[in-house]
Structure formats: structure tokens, C-alpha cells
Design an enzyme around this catalytic site. Sequence first.
Site, mmCIF file in Angstrom:
data_model
loop_
_atom_site.group_PDB
_atom_site.id
_atom_site.type_symbol
_atom_site.label_atom_id
_atom_site.label_comp_id
_atom_site.label_asym_id
_atom_site.label_seq_id
_atom_site.Cartn_x
_atom_site.Cartn_y
_atom_site.Cartn_z
ATOM 1 C CB SER A 69 -1.220 -5.117 1.069
ATOM 2 O OG SER A 69 -0.719 -5.782 1.072
ATOM 3 C CE LYS A 70 -2.942 -2.874 -7.698
ATOM 4 N NZ LYS A 70 -2.104 -2.290 -8.412
ATOM 5 N NE ARG A 71 3.896 -4.082 0.129
ATOM 6 C CZ ARG A 71 3.433 -3.639 1.046
ATOM 7 N NH1 ARG A 71 3.531 -4.651 2.339
ATOM 8 N NH2 ARG A 71 2.505 -3.031 1.310
#
Length: 518
Positions: free
Chosen positions: A276-278
Site C-alpha cells: 500500500s501507498k502508506r
Amino acid sequence: MNKTRVRFAPSPTGFVHIGSLRTALYDYLYARHTGGDFVLKIEDTDQKRFVEGAVENLIKSLGWCGLGWDEGVFQTAEIKDDKIPVYVSKNYKNIFEAGEYGPYIQSEKLEIYKKYAEQLVADGHAYYCFCGPERLEELRNQQAADKKPPMYDRYCLRNISPEEVNEKLKENCPYVIRLKIPENETIEFEDMVRGIVKFDTNLVDDQVLMKSDGFPTYHLANVIDDYDMKITHVIRGEEWLSSTPKHLLLYRYFGWEAPKFAHLPLLLNLDRSKLSKRQGDVAVEDYIKKGYLKEAIINFVALLGWNPGSGETQEIFTLDELVDKFDFSHVHKGGAVFDIKKLDWINSQWIKKISLDDLYQRAKEFFEQKDFYTNASEDKKTEEYMKKVLTVERERLQKLSEVGEGNGFFFTDIDYDKELLRWKGLEDEKIRESLDASGKIMENITHENWTRENLEKNLMAAAEKYSNADGKPDRGRLLWPLRAALTGEKKSPSPFEAAWVLGKDKSLKRIKDALEKI
Ligand code: GLU
């Protein structure tokens, strides 16, 4: 046997996700490995998710990575194969389509999908559903309260007669068309990665095929396209696995032979959560901007789910080698962990591997982003000078965005505290002697002989003779003050490398400056 035809079917939702690149790469590798065709089509039926410029961006990023396709959507009319028809896209400015099996853009095929959806209804495999959003939400809430999976309850199939359907259609009531999933059946297929996969149809929802806005859903459009485009192998991420039974039913109802399927393993963060981007960048563009080489990105992405086989230790692969070695028997089922350290390592290997000319061409734009470079005098911006800097730096560089980092002294004047020159508490007098000695040695090396090897040989020979107060050998006495004088930095490349890049005149000048300081 029929020619292999593989397609990459991205949705233009903005950037290219690293997972999409992995799919595109495996598509490409399989097509090329089997001597087949690689097709690029665009799945833009979800108008809500459409992003302006995304198609262009996609074409650019795939092109940048060196993955060429034979057919489908292109940005210029210069398509390699002059035998296939080329036309301008109806819906996108400056986009061309090339090939016999188009349109290759879903929004240009709406009439075709509608016709097929109506055919399914006529054949009793699909039905009109007039349930509005409120009823569907109520149903979902009830199912959630009853701890049941969210599924359409077939209200319209059970309660609305064909006459009523016709009436509602005449009245222009909004509707969707749903696929009628058979009850009590097991749908089975052989996945090229996962082997036999089975689905119980009682757990499969009556999938919407046509939406109330007149657009097909991904499922309907995807199957019709793959049939129209004569696709033989569907290679896609594991997240599409649960869609496959719906697709197989569509192939059955249309009376078409289904392609073979390969579902690629999920990409995971280091903690094994879904990538994920996070936890870091997921857009290919971000990696390009950071100075990862296309060869390294491709090399790294290829290894996210595939390996060359047991006993093989090779980790650095060119695209051609990948084409040669790739096959599905070595694609694994388990999630593939995205380890940025591995990408950095592969990138550092590729930075060392490409030619100096090539490295210079690619590194230039990264230098141009640095202040020390823009402020430097013209003689520091010549190809010859920058190639010297790169020769020294490439041994340690992990990405091109790091060029010149900590090495501004190659480009600008230096300023440092005189204490930097001091080696282990040595008195000023001794430092001066040491710098003098280095200066003399370097003075005796001619401009023609000013090579890293000569500098190292001569300076090392002198440095070996130095010892500390206990009589132990102490090369630092010569080399530390020299390195500090040349670079003005606590940490830097060796004095031989620094002097070689700076050149004889500049090096002697910096020694002179240091002598004045102390
Ligand atoms: N449009 C889908 C995607 O964005 C394609 C899935 C498929 O290949 O069937 O990944």
C-alpha cells in the site's frame, strides 16, 4: 497450435501501480517467450475512476520501461507493423489504435456490449433488475445483521414478469442487467499458477453486467474484448481470481472457448500486509523520478513472483534474458514481498553495469536538479568532468537521485574549519609537513600521468612510511590531511579519487589553501 495472444488491460486511473507493471511485464515476457502477440487495451468503463491524461501516462511509463506491444493503443502513428490498420481513437485525443481486432478502448464499444447483454437476457442467462440503491442498501444491512454474505436476493428475477419488464423499459425506468448464476454447481478451472481452482456457485453473486448509466461492468466488457481480440492467455493479479467463475460462465453462455488463466501472487509490504501507498511508493513514476534505472525496475519486478528455478543463483537479468527464461512453472502462489533494499541493491548493480556514456546521459538530469551543480562554473559541467565524477560515484550509488550527494566539493569552492585537517591530535607543524609532502609528490606527476592509479601508487608509497608515536604504521598522517584539504568533508571518496577528478591544478591549489589555514 494457435499463436499465443496476451493482453494487458489497465484501467486509466492515474499512475501505473508497481503491481500493474508486474502484470504488464509477465504479459510481455510470456508473449515474447512464446513468440506470440502482446496487446494493450484500455478498460475505461468505470467513468467515475477515470483520470485525464492517464492513458498517455500509461503508454509513456510502459514505453519507458522498454515493454513494447504489437497491437492496441499507441501514442504515435508510427506503429512497427505496417500491415495492420491504424486509426485515430474516437474518444481520446492524440491516441491511435492499431490492429484488426479493435476498438481497443472499452468506451468505444458500448453498443457491442449492450447487444451481447441483451442476447444473454433473451437466452435466459441474465435478467433486468430495477432495484434502486435504497432497496439494495437495506438488503445489505439486513444481510450484515444476519451475518450473511452480501448478495443480491433475485427479487426482480422472482417477482417481475416479462410483461412488467417491458413496461418498465418503455417507461425508461433505470435498470441494470444481472448475470444469472446457476445454483448448486462447482465451477472448476486450471490456473497456470495455482493449479485446479474450484468455486461453489451458491457463493457467487448475480453480477451486474450492464450498469444503469449504459456502461458495461468490467466483467462483461472484459470477456467480450478477450473474445473479440482472440486472447489465448489472461494473466492478471490474484485480486481478479474471484471474478473468474463469472467470466467462465459468460464464456459458457456465449458458447465461446475460454482462454487460459494465470493469477499472479499478491504484492506485500515487508510486514506481509497488502502493498500500500502508506508504506512507500507504489507508482512506477515515483521510482523513475528517484533515479531507478529501467533495467533495475524490470529486473526487480520480474522477481516479484518468479524465480529462474531451483539451483539458479543469477539475480541480475536483462529483459532479453528474462524473455528467454520466463515460464509459469516458476511463478509462485505465495505473496511476493516488496523489499526496497533489494531494489536498491539491484539498482546499484545496474548502475555499475551500464556503460559510462549511458550512465552520464541518464544522470545528467539528476545533476541538473542540484544547486551545487547549477551554481558551478562551466568547466565543471563538461561531459569529461562529469564522467570522472560518475566514475568515482558509481561504485557507491544506489540511485541516480543521489548523484553528487556529499560530493559538492567537486563542483563548488570549499570552506571548512582548519580542525578538519588535524589527524589524531597532530600538531600544526606536522600537518603542514604532511600537506607539503603530498603537494610535492603530486607536483611531480605530470598532467598526462594524472590517473587514479598513479596518484594512488605514489601517494600510498609515501604514506606507508609514516608511523605514529608508538612506532606503528600510520598512513592517515599523510592521507587524512590531504583528503580533508581536497574535499573539505569529514567523509568523502579517497584522496586519490578526489585529486583525479579535481585535476592537478585544482588539487594543488586546495593544498595551498589548506597550508594557509594551518
Ligand atoms: N482492468 C483490470 C485492471 O485494472 C484488468 C483485469 C484483467 O486483466 O482482467 O487490472
